[in-house]
Design an enzyme around this catalytic site. Structure first.
Site, PDB file in Angstrom:
ATOM      1  N   ASP A  70      -4.635  -4.000  -6.064  1.00 38.43           N
ATOM      2  CA  ASP A  70      -5.793  -4.154  -6.946  1.00 38.43           C
ATOM      3  C   ASP A  70      -6.651  -5.329  -6.494  1.00 38.43           C
ATOM      4  O   ASP A  70      -7.880  -5.278  -6.550  1.00 38.43           O
ATOM      5  CB  ASP A  70      -5.334  -4.366  -8.388  1.00 38.43           C
ATOM      6  CG  ASP A  70      -4.473  -3.219  -8.895  1.00 38.43           C
ATOM      7  OD1 ASP A  70      -4.621  -2.090  -8.379  1.00 38.43           O
ATOM      8  OD2 ASP A  70      -3.644  -3.446  -9.795  1.00 38.43           O
ATOM      9  N   GLY A  98      -1.249  -5.128   7.130  1.00 36.67           N
ATOM     10  CA  GLY A  98      -2.663  -5.349   6.865  1.00 36.67           C
ATOM     11  C   GLY A  98      -3.335  -4.111   6.312  1.00 36.67           C
ATOM     12  O   GLY A  98      -2.767  -3.392   5.480  1.00 36.67           O
ATOM     13  N   GLY A 150       0.362  -2.567   3.692  1.00 40.02           N
ATOM     14  CA  GLY A 150       1.369  -3.559   3.357  1.00 40.02           C
ATOM     15  C   GLY A 150       1.337  -4.736   4.308  1.00 40.02           C
ATOM     16  O   GLY A 150       0.284  -5.317   4.591  1.00 40.02           O
TER      17      GLY A 150
END
Length: 322
Positions: A261, A234, A231
């Site tokens: 994605d 990183g 998140g």
């Protein structure tokens, strides 16, 4: 194996969705909300990755999977607009719609049940992928399995694809991921988040050292690259030769939908270019950050993404080539 530049990237989405993103000022359960707007996007993990790779350019992209014949139009439009080769098998019924409530930079997901999949459809998908997967191809097996599909489906497919000379990335979770890791040919790359890595490790991973150790354990089981998305912190990229952490400073977030994605797409873009681990990490992080700036699985121009890649802060720890 290094993928030749002409080898395709093939994405498989067995459980696609039409994402209905509703924009709200705030979300308060049990109350009436007035939406600021709504947009619809053809989605599903593999579809999102194919879309981002098409925006990046220079890579032949094939989208495979299962689509409901009754509402295929959003997918047909997307594939045509982005020159993605459509190899999806049509089946009776409708592809599911997933509702995403976007509010204050966060997204609340409501995922609906997917299509009912027959054994003959699964055989057709497997045969299709094995036909498309020339040596050197990168194949992404992405997302959840439809209801009723055996949890070992990805494991069997990954083994068969590896025998064809393809490199397999698996972006899934739960039993399908665990079974694939225990298979005869584990995926070349996986991208768990912290919670998914904790589930695989069977323990809480509270600090950087425990995250690294858990990822290295998976490398020891045959995975070439473990990319752990963290998140706002990183991501961690671990191979048998080393480990690094990559991150960007905080930025404005329009939508978090599809950021994971997009990271997978960046990793694949680096793999397809035969890049080293640092370049793969920079591209994965930059793709994800670029996606945060706009709704839908879309990237800005290559120059903007490259600028983000240069700005990524990378902390090395004995890193070699990927």
């Amino acid at each position: 194996m290094i993928a030749p530049r002409t080898a395709p990237v093939i994405t498989l989405t067995l459980n696609p969705a039409i994402d209905e993103t509703i924009e709200l000022d705030a979300l308060a359960p049990g109350t009436v909300h007035r939406a600021r707007g709504v947009v619809f996007h053809a989605g599903g993990k593999g579809v999102n990755v194919a879309s981002c790779l098409a925006d990046w350019g220079g890579i032949p992209v094939i989208a495979a999977g299962l689509l409901g014949r009754a509402n295929e139009a959003p997918f047909v439009r997307l594939f045509a607009a982005k020159a993605i080769r459509d190899e999806c098998i049509r089946v009776p019924g409708e592809t599911r719609t997933n509702v995403k409530l976007a509010h204050a930079g966060e997204t609340t997901d409501i995922n609906l049940p997917g299509l009912e999949v027959t054994a003959s459809s699964l055989r057709a998908v497997s045969a299709l992928l094995l036909r498309l997967a020339v040596p050197g191809a990168v194949v992404l097996l992405a997302g959840s399995l439809p209801a009723g599909v055996d949890a070992g489906f990805y494991a069997e497919l990954a083994t068969a694809l590896a025998a064809r000379g393809a490199r397999v990335l698996l972006d899934s979770s739960g039993p399908p991921l665990a079974r694939a890791l225990a298979g005869a040919a584990p995926p070349w790359c996986i991208k768990p988040n912290r919670a998914e890595l904790e589930a695989l490790a069977g323990r809480r991973l509270a600090d950087a050292a425990s995250l690294r150790d858990a990822a290295r354990g998976l490398v020891g089981r045959g995975v070439a690259l473990v990319a752990v998305s963290l998140g706002a912190e990183g991501a961690l990229f671990v191979t048998g030769r080393g480990c690094l952490r990559a991150a960007l400073p905080p930025m404005r977030v329009a939508s978090t939908v599809g950021a994971g994605d997009a990271m997978v797409a960046g990793i694949i873009a680096g793999m397809h270019a035969a890049a080293g681990l640092e370049r793969i990490a920079r591209l994965g992080t930059a793709f994800a950050a670029a996606k945060l700036r706009a709704p839908g699985a879309n990237l800005p121009g290559r120059d903007a993404v490259e600028a983000l890649a240069r700005a990524v802060v990378v902390e090395h720890e004995g890193v070699g080539a990927a």
